[in-house]
Structures are given as structure tokens and as C-alpha cells.
Design an enzyme around this catalytic site. Structure first.
Site, PDB file in Angstrom:
ATOM      1  N   TYR A 114       0.821  -1.202   0.000  1.00 46.39           N
ATOM      2  CA  TYR A 114       0.000   0.000   0.000  1.00 46.39           C
ATOM      3  C   TYR A 114       0.859   1.260   0.000  1.00 46.39           C
ATOM      4  O   TYR A 114       1.865   1.337   0.708  1.00 46.39           O
ATOM      5  CB  TYR A 114      -0.893   0.024   1.246  1.00 46.39           C
ATOM      6  CG  TYR A 114      -1.894  -1.097   1.305  1.00 46.39           C
ATOM      7  CD1 TYR A 114      -3.045  -1.078   0.528  1.00 46.39           C
ATOM      8  CD2 TYR A 114      -1.698  -2.178   2.164  1.00 46.39           C
ATOM      9  CE1 TYR A 114      -3.968  -2.109   0.593  1.00 46.39           C
ATOM     10  CE2 TYR A 114      -2.628  -3.207   2.233  1.00 46.39           C
ATOM     11  CZ  TYR A 114      -3.749  -3.173   1.445  1.00 46.39           C
ATOM     12  OH  TYR A 114      -4.662  -4.186   1.509  1.00 46.39           O
ATOM     13  N   TYR A 115       0.408   2.232  -0.777  1.00 50.63           N
ATOM     14  CA  TYR A 115       1.019   3.567  -0.794  1.00 50.63           C
ATOM     15  C   TYR A 115      -0.130   4.558  -0.601  1.00 50.63           C
ATOM     16  O   TYR A 115      -0.591   5.185  -1.549  1.00 50.63           O
ATOM     17  CB  TYR A 115       1.775   3.789  -2.107  1.00 50.63           C
ATOM     18  CG  TYR A 115       2.839   2.739  -2.337  1.00 50.63           C
ATOM     19  CD1 TYR A 115       4.124   2.894  -1.825  1.00 50.63           C
ATOM     20  CD2 TYR A 115       2.540   1.558  -3.025  1.00 50.63           C
ATOM     21  CE1 TYR A 115       5.094   1.912  -2.011  1.00 50.63           C
ATOM     22  CE2 TYR A 115       3.498   0.577  -3.211  1.00 50.63           C
ATOM     23  CZ  TYR A 115       4.769   0.758  -2.708  1.00 50.63           C
ATOM     24  OH  TYR A 115       5.728  -0.227  -2.887  1.00 50.63           O
ATOM     25  N   LYS A 235     -17.377 -16.504   7.555  1.00 50.56           N
ATOM     26  CA  LYS A 235     -17.019 -17.187   6.307  1.00 50.56           C
ATOM     27  C   LYS A 235     -15.804 -18.076   6.552  1.00 50.56           C
ATOM     28  O   LYS A 235     -14.798 -17.618   7.075  1.00 50.56           O
ATOM     29  CB  LYS A 235     -16.698 -16.154   5.219  1.00 50.56           C
ATOM     30  CG  LYS A 235     -17.837 -15.172   4.934  1.00 50.56           C
ATOM     31  CD  LYS A 235     -17.350 -13.992   4.124  1.00 50.56           C
ATOM     32  CE  LYS A 235     -16.423 -13.117   4.960  1.00 50.56           C
ATOM     33  NZ  LYS A 235     -15.860 -11.969   4.204  1.00 50.56           N
ATOM     34  N   ASP A 267     -15.406  -8.952  -0.446  1.00 50.48           N
ATOM     35  CA  ASP A 267     -16.269  -7.811  -0.765  1.00 50.48           C
ATOM     36  C   ASP A 267     -17.448  -8.261  -1.624  1.00 50.48           C
ATOM     37  O   ASP A 267     -18.585  -7.835  -1.410  1.00 50.48           O
ATOM     38  CB  ASP A 267     -15.480  -6.733  -1.507  1.00 50.48           C
ATOM     39  CG  ASP A 267     -14.231  -6.308  -0.772  1.00 50.48           C
ATOM     40  OD1 ASP A 267     -14.251  -6.278   0.474  1.00 50.48           O
ATOM     41  OD2 ASP A 267     -13.226  -6.027  -1.447  1.00 50.48           O
TER      42      ASP A 267
END
Length: 334
Positions: A114-115, A235, A267
Site C-alpha cells: 500500500y502507498y 465465512k 467484498d
């Protein structure tokens, strides 16, 4: 039904999904990032993924966030809008950039870099809840990613869940979506448990719950730790999904599917379940629609894949329990 009452579900009306969406780079074709000859540009964000799949299912939905005033931000907005999601309330920040993530596929799964520190969406705050479209929402969807981004983002989620279910103007669904890299100070287990237990609907992976709250947890033990949500969905990957509701406990096994990449499947599952719930399919139908939608994400390298046509989906929802179980990897105990 329990005691003559219809099972709870959110009131009819629009859904609002709140959270950060980033530009995403991934090797194409999938290969380790170190040796990949080229990268493909797409977009990725848990909440906008849910919004896009809800729109695919014909649910009226808006995505609410902030993007940088840069080409990547414009691309994110256009991509989400092209799926039929209302993006008219998405703000633009001229001083902060759009976040970026880079996928690194490998033999043991896909790592994500991540950035996003200092991104436009990291400045989201609780004032977002005071205006449209949240004021008129029937359902607000949040994830555990947002409170990890900044103090103001945590304040946003905390305020959205600050009142008791039933006293809020909207129902709240919350996907725990634990991202360990975003929680370096070890507070994630307590914060995510407190937030999740205030929501109306909660989604959590069993492996995720075990990493947060105890490695030997069962689905029932997760429910014991999150007793307050009206609906809790746990889940368990390729095995099954279990919903705890006022109707009791419902288990629907996971159908077989060829997995290209797992990122985004959670999602998709949440969107499918919420779409089924809003349509009044009942808990079993909502879990099945969650599985069907998750399969669409599992079979593509991006986060958003095409749904089966309506006829195929309705046929799958109409299968008997025995017919559905025959399509599964593992049939859970009765």
C-alpha cells in the site's frame, strides 16, 4: 420466522458505501512483481467493490469518499461510476493524492503493498455523516479498513456506530476486513471487536477472527464474542459460510470454483449477501447469493468480475439443499 415475526432486514431504500478506493497495479499476466514484464492499472477498494456488485444486482447504491485531483483519482471515479454506482457525492481534494496499491502474486497467495499514507481519503472524518447521501440512506456499509487509516477516519466509523441499533436512522453493515499492515500498534483486536459488535450486520472470515481473537475459535465462539449484531456472517473459505440471525443458525456450503485470485472475493460475498437480504430472499438465499457473487471475483485477476446472467443466478438460488451441496467442496455437518 421466529415467534410469528418476519426475520429482520434493513428497511427499503438506498445503500451508501463509505471508504477509500485506490489505483491498483498488478502484474499482467499474474506473476511475482520482481520479474513481471508489465503491470495492469485498475482500481481497488473494499467499499467501492461492494457498491459495484450491489449495482450489478440492481440495488440503488452510492459510494462516498475523497479522491485526489489527479489522473488516478479521475480514473477511479469513472471506473466506479461505469458500474452504475452514484459517485456524485465523492469529493476531490486538491492537496492530497489518490492512494495506490501494488499486487505481488506468488505461490503462497497475493501480497499487497500500500502507498496510501497521507492520501485524500485518509482525511475523511465524521462530518461526512451529516449530509447527503448518508442522511437518507437505509443501509450504511463500512469496513475495518477505514478506522485504520487515520484518527479522523476512526472517528468517522466510531460515530456511525455510536448509537444503538434501532436508534440510528440507517442500519449499518460492517465487514471486519482486518489488514494487519495498517494496524502496527497492536490495537486492532480490541478496536475491531468493539466496532463490529455495534453494527447491525457483520461479516468476518473465520481465519481472520482467529488471527484477531484466538486461534482456536469456532464459528459459535465468534458469535459469543460478537453477540449484539442482528446478523453475523462467519465465512470459512472454501468450506462454508454461517449466518447467525434471529431465525437461528444457517450454514450454506461454498460451491466449487476455479480460483484465479482471491483478492476482492470477500467484498463480493458481502455485496451478494446484502443484495439477497434487501430483496427478501431469506438467510439461505442471501448466503447463496453471497457465494455466487464471490465466485465472480475469484475467477478474475481484478477485484470485480462479471456476474452470471439473471437466469443462471435464479436457477442456482432455486436448487434444493441436496443439489446445492452437490456443487460444494465440503458438505458441512447437518
Amino acid at each position: 420466522m421466529t415467534g410469528g415475526w418476519a426475520p429482520w432486514r434493513p428497511a427499503p431504500g438506498p445503500v451508501v458505501c463509505v471508504g477509500e478506493t485506490m489505483a491498483a497495479l498488478a502484474p499482467d499476466p499474474p506473476s511475482p512483481l520482481l520479474t513481471a514484464p508489465r503491470l495492469r492499472l485498475s482500481v481497488a477498494g473494499a467499499e467501492s467493490n461492494v457498491a459495484m456488485y450491489l449495482a450489478d444486482h440492481g440495488i440503488s447504491v452510492a459510494w462516498l469518499s475523497v479522491l485526489g485531483d489527479d489522473p488516478l483519482g479521475h480514473r477511479v471515479r469513472a471506473t466506479v461510476a461505469a458500474s452504475g454506482v452514484d459517485v456524485s457525492y465523492v469529493r476531490t481534494d486538491p492537496h492530497r493524492p489518490t492512494g495506490v496499491l501494488v499486487k505481488d502474486p506468488g505461490p503462497d497467495g497475493t501480497r499487497v503493498h500500500y502507498y496510501r499514507r497521507g492520501s485524500a481519503a485518509s482525511a475523511l472524518g465524521p462530518d461526512l455523516l451529516d449530509g447527503p447521501p448518508v442522511r437518507t440512506a437505509a443501509l450504511l456499509h463500512l469496513t475495518g479498513i477505514t478506522p485504520a487509516l487515520s484518527e479522523s477516519c476512526r472517528d468517522l466509523v466510531t460515530r456511525a456506530l455510536s448509537t444503538e441499533p434501532g436508534d440510528r436512522p440507517y442500519a449499518v453493515s460492517f465487514d471486519v476486513n482486518h489488514r494487519a499492515a495498517l494496524w502496527p500498534d497492536g490495537i486492532a483486536p480490541a478496536v475491531l471487536r468493539e466496532l463490529a459488535d455495534r453494527a447491525d450486520i457483520v461479516f468476518v472470515g473465520l481465519d481472520e477472527a482467529q488471527a484477531l481473537w484466538g486461534e482456536h475459535l469456532t464459528e459459535e465462539a465468534v458469535r459469543a464474542r460478537l453477540p449484539r449484531p442482528r446478523i453475523l456472517v462467519v465465512k470459512d473459505g472454501a468450506r462454508a459460510a454461517t449466518a447467525f440471525t434471529d431465525e437461528g443458525t444457517v450454514v450454506v456450503p461454498t460451491p466449487r470454483v476455479t480460483v484465479v485470485e482471491a483478492v476482492g472475493a470477500g467484498d463480493a460475498f458481502a455485496a451478494g449477501f446484502l443484495a439477497g437480504l434487501l430483496r427478501g430472499t431469506g438467510t439461505t438465499g442471501a448466503l447463496r447469493l453471497g457465494h455466487i457473487t464471490a465466485a465472480s471475483a475469484l475467477q478474475v485477476t481484478g477485484d470485480h468480475g462479471p456476474l452470471p446472467d439473471a437466469g443462471e443466478t435464479e436457477a442456482l438460488l432455486a436448487l434444493s439443499m441436496r443439489e446445492w451441496a452437490a456443487r460444494a467442496l465440503v458438505t458441512p455437518p447437518a
